[in-house]
Design an enzyme around this catalytic site. Structure first.
Site, PDB file in Angstrom:
ATOM      1  N   HIS A 240       2.789 -12.123 -12.716  1.00 23.62           N
ATOM      2  CA  HIS A 240       3.414 -11.493 -13.888  1.00 23.62           C
ATOM      3  C   HIS A 240       4.840 -11.075 -13.580  1.00 23.62           C
ATOM      4  O   HIS A 240       5.160 -10.729 -12.445  1.00 23.62           O
ATOM      5  CB  HIS A 240       2.617 -10.270 -14.352  1.00 23.62           C
ATOM      6  CG  HIS A 240       2.385  -9.268 -13.271  1.00 23.62           C
ATOM      7  ND1 HIS A 240       1.431  -9.447 -12.285  1.00 23.62           N
ATOM      8  CD2 HIS A 240       2.986  -8.087 -13.000  1.00 23.62           C
ATOM      9  CE1 HIS A 240       1.455  -8.422 -11.464  1.00 23.62           C
ATOM     10  NE2 HIS A 240       2.401  -7.577 -11.868  1.00 23.62           N
TER      11      HIS A 240
ATOM     12  N   HIS B  71       7.630  -8.176 -14.773  1.00 21.44           N
ATOM     13  CA  HIS B  71       7.856  -6.932 -15.502  1.00 21.44           C
ATOM     14  C   HIS B  71       9.183  -7.086 -16.247  1.00 21.44           C
ATOM     15  O   HIS B  71      10.171  -7.522 -15.645  1.00 21.44           O
ATOM     16  CB  HIS B  71       8.027  -5.746 -14.537  1.00 21.44           C
ATOM     17  CG  HIS B  71       6.817  -5.442 -13.719  1.00 21.44           C
ATOM     18  ND1 HIS B  71       5.954  -4.414 -14.033  1.00 21.44           N
ATOM     19  CD2 HIS B  71       6.312  -6.018 -12.597  1.00 21.44           C
ATOM     20  CE1 HIS B  71       4.983  -4.363 -13.125  1.00 21.44           C
ATOM     21  NE2 HIS B  71       5.182  -5.331 -12.246  1.00 21.44           N
TER      22      HIS B  71
HETATM   23  P1  5GP Z   1       2.328  -4.960  -9.980  1.00 18.02           P
HETATM   24  O1  5GP Z   1       2.179  -3.637  -9.284  1.00 18.02           O
HETATM   25  O2  5GP Z   1       1.223  -5.894  -9.575  1.00 18.02           O
HETATM   26  O3  5GP Z   1       3.681  -5.575  -9.902  1.00 18.02           O
HETATM   27  O4  5GP Z   1       2.139  -4.634 -11.531  1.00 18.02           O
HETATM   28  C1  5GP Z   1       0.898  -4.428 -12.137  1.00 18.02           C
HETATM   29  C2  5GP Z   1       1.149  -3.654 -13.397  1.00 18.02           C
HETATM   30  O5  5GP Z   1      -0.010  -3.761 -14.225  1.00 18.02           O
HETATM   31  C3  5GP Z   1       1.391  -2.161 -13.179  1.00 18.02           C
HETATM   32  O6  5GP Z   1       2.684  -1.826 -13.656  1.00 18.02           O
HETATM   33  C4  5GP Z   1       0.277  -1.483 -13.964  1.00 18.02           C
HETATM   34  O7  5GP Z   1       0.732  -0.335 -14.637  1.00 18.02           O
HETATM   35  C5  5GP Z   1      -0.183  -2.545 -14.934  1.00 18.02           C
HETATM   36  N1  5GP Z   1      -1.572  -2.471 -15.305  1.00 18.02           N
HETATM   37  C6  5GP Z   1      -2.633  -2.240 -14.472  1.00 18.02           C
HETATM   38  N2  5GP Z   1      -3.794  -2.276 -15.165  1.00 18.02           N
HETATM   39  C7  5GP Z   1      -3.469  -2.531 -16.462  1.00 18.02           C
HETATM   40  C8  5GP Z   1      -4.251  -2.678 -17.648  1.00 18.02           C
HETATM   41  O8  5GP Z   1      -5.481  -2.581 -17.661  1.00 18.02           O
HETATM   42  N3  5GP Z   1      -3.567  -2.919 -18.807  1.00 18.02           N
HETATM   43  C9  5GP Z   1      -2.197  -3.042 -18.824  1.00 18.02           C
HETATM   44  N4  5GP Z   1      -1.633  -3.275 -20.010  1.00 18.02           N
HETATM   45  N5  5GP Z   1      -1.437  -2.902 -17.719  1.00 18.02           N
HETATM   46  C10 5GP Z   1      -2.060  -2.655 -16.542  1.00 18.02           C
END
Ligand code: 5GP
Ligand code: ZN
Length: 139
Positions: free
Chosen positions: A98, A100
């Site tokens: 993903h 951001h």
């Molecule tokens: P990473 O830390 O892997 O770059 O980003 C994962 C993102 O997913 C985090 O910013 C977190 O807030 C978001 N996230 C985690 N669980 C969920 C969820 O169940 N629904 C949504 N919409 N976002 C989530």
């Protein structure tokens, strides 16, 4: 394998899809760094950018561009940060690819702290050569 983003894609977890094309979909981040923080997620379960098939990249990036433009228009943004964390060391917590897209406004109090390093002597050229050689081996 249990993956939140696969479950959201498959509608096993209810969520508000903002946009989708054949290879990507967009949702709001549940813990936003700023209001309107969007996650642009690959439809295929690939752990990170290195695993994405080249064929999927065009549609993923075109979705990133479209949703980013929409955020700029919707919230009159002055800018945004586009971030993809790869690996736990880099802050990745969900191992399904993903981007951001984080809206930015003046005085929004969001800090990506940068401790700038300095190259000394031949270090700059050495790093450049190492990267060029690695790229050459990938071709
Ligand atoms: P990473 O830390 O892997 O770059 O980003 C994962 C993102 O997913 C985090 O910013 C977190 O807030 C978001 N996230 C985690 N669980 C969920 C969820 O169940 N629904 C949504 N919409 N976002 C989530
Ligand atoms: Zn997944």
């Amino acid at each position: 394998m249990d993956c939140i983003f696969c479950n959201i894609r498959d509608k096993e977890i209810p969520s508000s899809i903002l946009f989708e094309n054949e290879k990507a979909f967009a949702i709001l981040d549940i813990n936003p760094m700023n209001y309107g923080h969007v996650l642009l997620i690959s439809k295929g379960h690939y752990s990170d950018i290195l695993e994405i098939p080249e064929n999927d990249l065009k549609e993923i990036l075109s979705a990133v561009q479209l949703v980013s433009k929409a955020l700029v228009d919707a919230f009159s943004l002055e800018g945004f940060n586009l971030v993809a964390n790869k690996g736990e060391i880099a802050g990745q917590s969900i191992f399904h690819f993903h981007f951001h897209i984080i809206p930015r406004h003046k005085n929004d109090n969001i800090n990506f702290v940068r401790n700038i390093k300095k190259y000394h002597e031949n270090q700059f050229n050495k790093y450049a050569d190492q990267i060029r050689n690695a790229i050459q081996s990938l071709k």
